[in-house]
Design a protein around this motif. Structure first.
Motif, PDB file in Angstrom:
ATOM      1  N   THR A  35       0.816  -1.217   0.000  1.00  0.00           N
ATOM      2  CA  THR A  35       0.000   0.000   0.000  1.00  0.00           C
ATOM      3  C   THR A  35       0.849   1.265   0.000  1.00  0.00           C
ATOM      4  O   THR A  35       0.695   2.105  -0.894  1.00  0.00           O
ATOM      5  CB  THR A  35      -1.002  -0.012   1.167  1.00  0.00           C
ATOM      6  N   PRO A  36       1.761   1.434   0.934  1.00  0.00           N
ATOM      7  CA  PRO A  36       2.561   2.664   0.884  1.00  0.00           C
ATOM      8  C   PRO A  36       3.463   2.740  -0.348  1.00  0.00           C
ATOM      9  O   PRO A  36       3.710   3.821  -0.875  1.00  0.00           O
ATOM     10  CB  PRO A  36       3.375   2.635   2.176  1.00  0.00           C
ATOM     11  N   ARG A  37       3.920   1.598  -0.815  1.00  0.00           N
ATOM     12  CA  ARG A  37       4.801   1.588  -1.982  1.00  0.00           C
ATOM     13  C   ARG A  37       4.064   1.943  -3.271  1.00  0.00           C
ATOM     14  O   ARG A  37       4.654   2.457  -4.206  1.00  0.00           O
ATOM     15  CB  ARG A  37       5.475   0.234  -2.131  1.00  0.00           C
ATOM     16  N   ARG A  80       1.281   3.913  -3.346  1.00  0.00           N
ATOM     17  CA  ARG A  80       0.518   5.158  -3.183  1.00  0.00           C
ATOM     18  C   ARG A  80       0.836   6.167  -4.290  1.00  0.00           C
ATOM     19  O   ARG A  80      -0.059   6.792  -4.844  1.00  0.00           O
ATOM     20  CB  ARG A  80       0.798   5.768  -1.803  1.00  0.00           C
ATOM     21  N   VAL A 108      -0.998   5.350  -7.461  1.00  0.00           N
ATOM     22  CA  VAL A 108      -2.430   5.630  -7.347  1.00  0.00           C
ATOM     23  C   VAL A 108      -2.683   7.124  -7.551  1.00  0.00           C
ATOM     24  O   VAL A 108      -3.637   7.517  -8.215  1.00  0.00           O
ATOM     25  CB  VAL A 108      -2.977   5.142  -5.993  1.00  0.00           C
ATOM     26  N   GLU A 109      -1.808   7.940  -6.986  1.00  0.00           N
ATOM     27  CA  GLU A 109      -1.974   9.395  -7.104  1.00  0.00           C
ATOM     28  C   GLU A 109      -1.697   9.884  -8.524  1.00  0.00           C
ATOM     29  O   GLU A 109      -2.311  10.845  -8.974  1.00  0.00           O
ATOM     30  CB  GLU A 109      -1.047  10.100  -6.105  1.00  0.00           C
ATOM     31  N   ARG A 142      -4.664  -0.380  -8.608  1.00  0.00           N
ATOM     32  CA  ARG A 142      -5.809  -0.498  -7.690  1.00  0.00           C
ATOM     33  C   ARG A 142      -6.231  -1.958  -7.518  1.00  0.00           C
ATOM     34  O   ARG A 142      -6.595  -2.385  -6.423  1.00  0.00           O
ATOM     35  CB  ARG A 142      -6.961   0.368  -8.184  1.00  0.00           C
ATOM     36  N   LEU A 182      -3.859  -3.647  -5.186  1.00  0.00           N
ATOM     37  CA  LEU A 182      -4.170  -3.283  -3.800  1.00  0.00           C
ATOM     38  C   LEU A 182      -5.372  -4.062  -3.274  1.00  0.00           C
ATOM     39  O   LEU A 182      -5.403  -4.449  -2.097  1.00  0.00           O
ATOM     40  CB  LEU A 182      -4.383  -1.775  -3.675  1.00  0.00           C
TER      41      LEU A 182
END
Length: 167
Positions: free
Chosen positions: A86-88, A90, A93-94, A107, A110
Motif C-alpha cells: 500500500t505505501p509503496r 501510493r 495511485v496518485e 488499484r 491493492l
C-alpha cells in the motif's frame, strides 16, 4: 539489463506462476486441454523460490519494474510483502487515475493484497464489466483474479513499450 527487459522478465515469471489458475479461468468449466499439472507446479515453485530476492530489489528498481514486482508480490503473498504494498504503490495511485491501464492495475493489486475474496470478486466483476475480457462467472474467484491480473500486466507492458522514446 534495461528496465523494459527486466519488466518483461518479471512478467514472464508472473505468467509462469499463474498459468494453472489462468488456464482454469479461461477454460471453465472444462479442463484446460494442454494442462501439465506437474510441470506447472514445478515452474510455480521455481518462481516462488526466486520471488523474495526479486522483491528485495524494489528500492533499486525503476517505477515500471516496480509495477511488475507488485504483481509478483500478490501472486506470492506474505505477511511482510502485502502490508508493504500500500505505501509503496501510493504514488502510482496518485499519478494514474482509475480508468487508466496503470491506475486500474495498481488499484487491483491493492485489492488483491487485502486477501478479501468478496472484495476481489466485486472488483473482478466491476473491471470485467467495464472493459477487460471476462471469465466464466462460475470459475473460482482466485483463478478469475489471476486471469485478469495477467491481462492487465500485459496491457501495462504494451503501454510502456509504446511510450518509449523513439518508437
Amino acid at each position: 539489463m534495461p528496465p523494459q527487459q527486466r519488466f518483461e522478465a518479471i512478467g514472464v515469471l508472473v505468467s509462469t506462476a499463474t498459468v494453472t489458475d489462468r488456464h482454469l479461468a479461461d477454460c471453465w468449466p472444462d479442463s484446460p486441454r494442454h494442462a501439465d499439472p506437474e510441470s506447472e507446479d514445478r515452474a510455480r515453485e521455481a518462481v516462488r523460490s526466486c520471488a523474495p530476492d526479486l522483491l528485495a530489489r524494489w528500492a533499486a528498481e525503476c517505477p515500471a519494474v516496480r509495477l511488475a514486482l507488485a504483481g509478483l508480490a500478490v501472486v506470492f503473498p506474505t505477511a511482510r510483502t502485502l502490508p508493504a504494498l500500500t505505501p509503496r504503490l501510493r504514488g502510482f495511485v496518485e499519478q494514474h487515475p482509475q480508468g487508466t491501464d496503470i491506475g486500474d492495475y495498481v488499484r487491483f493489486i491493492l485489492v488483491l493484497a487485502t486477501e478479501n475474496d468478496d472484495q476481489t470478486l466485486a472488483t473482478v466483476e466491476s473491471l470485467t464489466d467495464a472493459y477487460w475480457e471476462g471469465t466464466s462467472r462460475g470459475a473460482p474467484t482466485p483463478a478469475r483474479a489471476l486471469h485478469l491480473l495477467g491481462q492487465m500486466l500485459h496491457r501495462v507492458e504494451t503501454g510502456l513499450t509504446r511510450s518509449r522514446p523513439g518508437e
